[in-house]
Design a protein around this motif. Structure first.
Motif, PDB file in Angstrom:
ATOM      1  N   ARG A   1      45.249  53.278  56.723  1.00 53.15           N
ATOM      2  CA  ARG A   1      46.639  52.738  57.033  1.00 53.15           C
ATOM      3  C   ARG A   1      46.664  51.339  57.432  1.00 53.15           C
ATOM      4  O   ARG A   1      47.647  50.664  57.489  1.00 53.15           O
ATOM      5  CB  ARG A   1      47.404  53.622  57.933  1.00 53.15           C
ATOM      6  CG  ARG A   1      47.410  54.749  57.562  1.00 53.15           C
ATOM      7  CD  ARG A   1      48.284  55.775  58.512  1.00 53.15           C
ATOM      8  NE  ARG A   1      48.709  57.074  57.897  1.00 53.15           N
ATOM      9  CZ  ARG A   1      49.470  57.373  56.999  1.00 53.15           C
ATOM     10  NH1 ARG A   1      50.019  56.607  56.334  1.00 53.15           N
ATOM     11  NH2 ARG A   1      49.543  58.656  56.500  1.00 53.15           N
ATOM     12  N   SER A   2      45.226  50.766  57.545  1.00 57.47           N
ATOM     13  CA  SER A   2      45.393  49.234  57.978  1.00 57.47           C
ATOM     14  C   SER A   2      44.757  48.131  56.927  1.00 57.47           C
ATOM     15  O   SER A   2      44.957  47.331  56.898  1.00 57.47           O
ATOM     16  CB  SER A   2      44.329  49.023  59.327  1.00 57.47           C
ATOM     17  OG  SER A   2      43.115  49.299  58.536  1.00 57.47           O
ATOM     18  N   TYR A   3      44.624  48.967  55.826  1.00 55.84           N
ATOM     19  CA  TYR A   3      44.483  48.139  54.451  1.00 55.84           C
ATOM     20  C   TYR A   3      45.589  47.240  54.189  1.00 55.84           C
ATOM     21  O   TYR A   3      46.754  47.682  54.038  1.00 55.84           O
ATOM     22  CB  TYR A   3      44.291  49.234  53.192  1.00 55.84           C
ATOM     23  CG  TYR A   3      44.049  48.661  51.970  1.00 55.84           C
ATOM     24  CD1 TYR A   3      42.912  48.048  51.679  1.00 55.84           C
ATOM     25  CD2 TYR A   3      45.144  48.296  50.992  1.00 55.84           C
ATOM     26  CE1 TYR A   3      42.729  47.633  50.171  1.00 55.84           C
ATOM     27  CE2 TYR A   3      45.059  47.987  49.845  1.00 55.84           C
ATOM     28  CZ  TYR A   3      43.898  47.420  49.412  1.00 55.84           C
ATOM     29  OH  TYR A   3      43.576  46.838  48.130  1.00 55.84           O
ATOM     30  N   VAL A   4      45.114  46.080  53.945  1.00 48.71           N
ATOM     31  CA  VAL A   4      45.961  44.883  53.398  1.00 48.71           C
ATOM     32  C   VAL A   4      45.147  44.419  52.233  1.00 48.71           C
ATOM     33  O   VAL A   4      44.164  43.834  52.402  1.00 48.71           O
ATOM     34  CB  VAL A   4      46.399  43.821  54.429  1.00 48.71           C
ATOM     35  CG1 VAL A   4      47.064  42.772  53.619  1.00 48.71           C
ATOM     36  CG2 VAL A   4      46.986  44.400  55.621  1.00 48.71           C
ATOM     37  N   ALA A   5      45.808  44.496  50.929  1.00 47.17           N
ATOM     38  CA  ALA A   5      45.108  44.041  49.623  1.00 47.17           C
ATOM     39  C   ALA A   5      44.536  42.659  50.025  1.00 47.17           C
ATOM     40  O   ALA A   5      45.499  41.677  50.288  1.00 47.17           O
ATOM     41  CB  ALA A   5      46.053  44.412  48.628  1.00 47.17           C
ATOM     42  N   ALA A   6      43.587  42.343  49.362  1.00 42.24           N
ATOM     43  CA  ALA A   6      42.965  40.748  49.517  1.00 42.24           C
ATOM     44  C   ALA A   6      42.196  40.511  48.247  1.00 42.24           C
ATOM     45  O   ALA A   6      41.115  40.632  48.342  1.00 42.24           O
ATOM     46  CB  ALA A   6      42.364  40.530  50.787  1.00 42.24           C
ATOM     47  N   PHE A   7      42.842  40.397  46.993  1.00 38.42           N
ATOM     48  CA  PHE A   7      42.095  40.571  45.864  1.00 38.42           C
ATOM     49  C   PHE A   7      41.536  39.035  45.828  1.00 38.42           C
ATOM     50  O   PHE A   7      42.399  38.095  45.855  1.00 38.42           O
ATOM     51  CB  PHE A   7      42.859  40.807  44.569  1.00 38.42           C
ATOM     52  CG  PHE A   7      43.425  42.257  44.404  1.00 38.42           C
ATOM     53  CD1 PHE A   7      42.578  43.219  43.938  1.00 38.42           C
ATOM     54  CD2 PHE A   7      44.568  42.573  45.129  1.00 38.42           C
ATOM     55  CE1 PHE A   7      43.041  44.514  43.939  1.00 38.42           C
ATOM     56  CE2 PHE A   7      44.931  43.907  45.099  1.00 38.42           C
ATOM     57  CZ  PHE A   7      44.128  44.924  44.539  1.00 38.42           C
ATOM     58  N   PRO A   8      40.150  38.933  45.428  1.00 41.78           N
ATOM     59  CA  PRO A   8      39.575  37.534  45.065  1.00 41.78           C
ATOM     60  C   PRO A   8      40.221  36.917  43.991  1.00 41.78           C
ATOM     61  O   PRO A   8      40.855  37.386  43.126  1.00 41.78           O
ATOM     62  CB  PRO A   8      38.156  37.755  45.062  1.00 41.78           C
ATOM     63  CG  PRO A   8      38.162  39.370  44.544  1.00 41.78           C
ATOM     64  CD  PRO A   8      39.373  39.926  44.878  1.00 41.78           C
ATOM     65  N   HIS A   9      39.913  35.616  43.880  1.00 41.36           N
ATOM     66  CA  HIS A   9      40.330  34.627  42.778  1.00 41.36           C
ATOM     67  C   HIS A   9      41.606  34.429  42.723  1.00 41.36           C
ATOM     68  O   HIS A   9      41.896  34.070  41.350  1.00 41.36           O
ATOM     69  CB  HIS A   9      39.441  35.077  41.536  1.00 41.36           C
ATOM     70  CG  HIS A   9      37.764  35.751  41.799  1.00 41.36           C
ATOM     71  ND1 HIS A   9      36.955  34.965  42.309  1.00 41.36           N
ATOM     72  CD2 HIS A   9      37.409  36.684  41.488  1.00 41.36           C
ATOM     73  CE1 HIS A   9      35.806  35.426  42.398  1.00 41.36           C
ATOM     74  NE2 HIS A   9      36.095  36.728  42.103  1.00 41.36           N
ATOM     75  N   LEU A  10      42.528  34.929  43.281  1.00 35.80           N
ATOM     76  CA  LEU A  10      43.988  34.641  43.322  1.00 35.80           C
ATOM     77  C   LEU A  10      44.331  33.521  44.361  1.00 35.80           C
ATOM     78  O   LEU A  10      43.612  33.416  45.279  1.00 35.80           O
ATOM     79  CB  LEU A  10      44.554  35.770  43.717  1.00 35.80           C
ATOM     80  CG  LEU A  10      44.480  37.028  42.616  1.00 35.80           C
ATOM     81  CD1 LEU A  10      45.217  38.207  43.008  1.00 35.80           C
ATOM     82  CD2 LEU A  10      44.681  36.502  41.152  1.00 35.80           C
ATOM     83  N   PRO A  11      45.520  32.639  43.889  1.00 41.96           N
ATOM     84  CA  PRO A  11      46.225  32.974  42.783  1.00 41.96           C
ATOM     85  C   PRO A  11      45.737  32.060  41.561  1.00 41.96           C
ATOM     86  O   PRO A  11      44.861  31.140  41.853  1.00 41.96           O
ATOM     87  CB  PRO A  11      47.431  32.142  43.300  1.00 41.96           C
ATOM     88  CG  PRO A  11      47.056  31.139  44.178  1.00 41.96           C
ATOM     89  CD  PRO A  11      45.703  31.819  45.060  1.00 41.96           C
ATOM     90  N   LEU A  12      46.288  32.593  40.373  1.00 42.15           N
ATOM     91  CA  LEU A  12      46.003  32.013  39.335  1.00 42.15           C
ATOM     92  C   LEU A  12      46.730  30.878  39.229  1.00 42.15           C
ATOM     93  O   LEU A  12      48.060  30.925  39.294  1.00 42.15           O
ATOM     94  CB  LEU A  12      46.123  33.092  38.022  1.00 42.15           C
ATOM     95  CG  LEU A  12      45.051  34.200  38.141  1.00 42.15           C
ATOM     96  CD1 LEU A  12      45.511  35.343  37.246  1.00 42.15           C
ATOM     97  CD2 LEU A  12      43.680  33.408  37.766  1.00 42.15           C
ATOM     98  N   ARG A  13      46.246  29.674  39.004  1.00 36.04           N
ATOM     99  CA  ARG A  13      47.157  28.436  38.905  1.00 36.04           C
ATOM    100  C   ARG A  13      47.160  27.936  37.149  1.00 36.04           C
ATOM    101  O   ARG A  13      46.493  28.079  36.278  1.00 36.04           O
ATOM    102  CB  ARG A  13      46.421  27.178  39.682  1.00 36.04           C
ATOM    103  CG  ARG A  13      46.388  27.611  41.069  1.00 36.04           C
ATOM    104  CD  ARG A  13      45.748  26.501  41.849  1.00 36.04           C
ATOM    105  NE  ARG A  13      44.579  25.945  41.131  1.00 36.04           N
ATOM    106  CZ  ARG A  13      43.213  26.616  41.650  1.00 36.04           C
ATOM    107  NH1 ARG A  13      43.335  27.672  42.438  1.00 36.04           N
ATOM    108  NH2 ARG A  13      42.204  26.006  41.049  1.00 36.04           N
TER     109      ARG A  13
END
Ligand SMILES: [Zn+2]
Length: 350
Positions: free
Chosen positions: A289-301
């Protein structure tokens, strides 16, 4: 002037190709050479699209490029993965909610259902369970079971670029919501990936045929965690040199969905299954329940390049079947496929 629309990852790749080639001064020259040398495209035939049946929606999400999401899909419910703009490959992992060790086994599925499972087929889990866990009940999409997920290795080894979007890291981050580890990642089922056989019998990736609205639907045969992700590959025809959003919908199953799922299962099982595995100490999956998505290599510019090209040559080379009304996507395809060929020539000489 024409605009070559790129994201910063694609721009970095093209610049690296230019830097390795003494005959090219800049990306503009690479584009002009690509347009000049591009073969006339072969015509493509598309099968007609159909709409999915109407059902009660439980959950719906748009997955943005560079991301994925874990969905709980209890037995009997439908999960649909659909194109918005078209052209987009989607990788998928599946786990049993009741025991994290049971998961989709793409190799077993390939052996039991062939290279391209479609409507009327089931997907199988790993040993010792080895049973149908999800049925494909409808859709207008192709699938592939031959190519493993794109990983950090692939971009380093074949493209010479590092630290960029890839399915390995996207899946890892999506699955982290349920406490799955980096090594829990399994071989992906590749949705909307159009593959075939090359001249020597080898598996090859062909241009993505998915159009807006194309979809694939599954019915869960047990309680599952289904984890699709937008494939991170913007350097090949796997997703036609782009990264685009897709829609994922979980819905209540209809009686006909149950009928189709049962028929697919019965057809796959043929003469029967072995005695079910009596699992000891099941390890159920639970959402953090404490998960916050943190996808690498973003943002795409955006990293567009203004180029002067021969418009008549471009008109002959552009693929109007694949990119109706989208010159930017056609030019990006011509440019990136040519750049990859150049890189292949270099790799062969070294
Ligand atoms: Zn990928």
């Amino acid at each position: 002037m024409t605009t070559l629309r790129l994201n910063h990852q694609q721009h970095a790749f093209l610049q690296a190709v230019v830097d390795r080639d003494s005959e090219l001064a800049d990306i503009g020259e690479l584009v002009r050479a690509a347009v000049r040398d591009a073969p006339a495209p072969s015509p493509l035939a598309f099968s007609p699209s159909t709409d999915p049946p109407a059902r009660t929606v439980v959950e719906e999400r748009i997955l943005q490029p560079g991301t994925g999401k874990a969905f709980e899909v209890v037995a009997g419910r439908v999960v649909r993965i659909a194109q918005i703009e078209g052209h987009q490959c989607v990788d998928m992992n599946v786990f049993a909610l009741g025991d994290r060790r049971e998961r989709l086994h793409v190799g077993r599925t390939r052996g039991m259902q062939g290279l391209h499972p479609g409507p009327g087929d089931v997907l199988w889990s790993n040993a010792p369970w080895e049973r149908p866990i999800i049925a494909i009940v409808g859709g207008t999409a192709t699938t592939d079971t031959q190519f493993p997920f794109c990983s950090r290795l692939i971009y380093s080894a074949f493209f010479g670029v590092h630290d960029r979007t890839n399915c390995q890291e996207i899946q890892n981050e999506a699955q982290r919501e349920y406490g799955l580890d980096l090594w829990d990642l399994h071989e992906s089922l590749n949705l909307f990936m159009h593959t075939g056989t090359g001249p020597d019998g080898e598996a090859v990736i062909r241009s993505n045929r998915a159009r807006p609205g194309d979809y694939i639907e599954f019915v869960a045969l047990l309680d599952l965690l289904v984890v699709p992700n937008v494939c991170g590959d913007d350097l090949s025809n796997c997703s036609n040199y782009g990264l685009r959003p897709v829609r994922v919908t979980v819905e209540e199953g209809l009686p006909e969905d149950a009928d189709r799922a049962r028929a697919a299962r019965d057809r796959a099982v043929v003469l029967g299954l072995p005695t079910p595995y009596e699992g000891r100490g099941a390890l159920p999956l639970k959402r953090d329940r404490s998960y916050v998505a943190a996808f690498p290599h973003l943002p795409l510019r955006a990293a567009d390049v203004e180029v002067e090209i021969d418009e008549a040559r471009f008109a002959r080379a552009r693929n109007t079947d694949l990119y109706p009304g989208d010159d930017a996507a056609a030019l990006r395809d011509i440019t990136l496929s040519s750049a990859i060929e150049r890189l292949g020539a270099f790799a062969g000489n070294e």
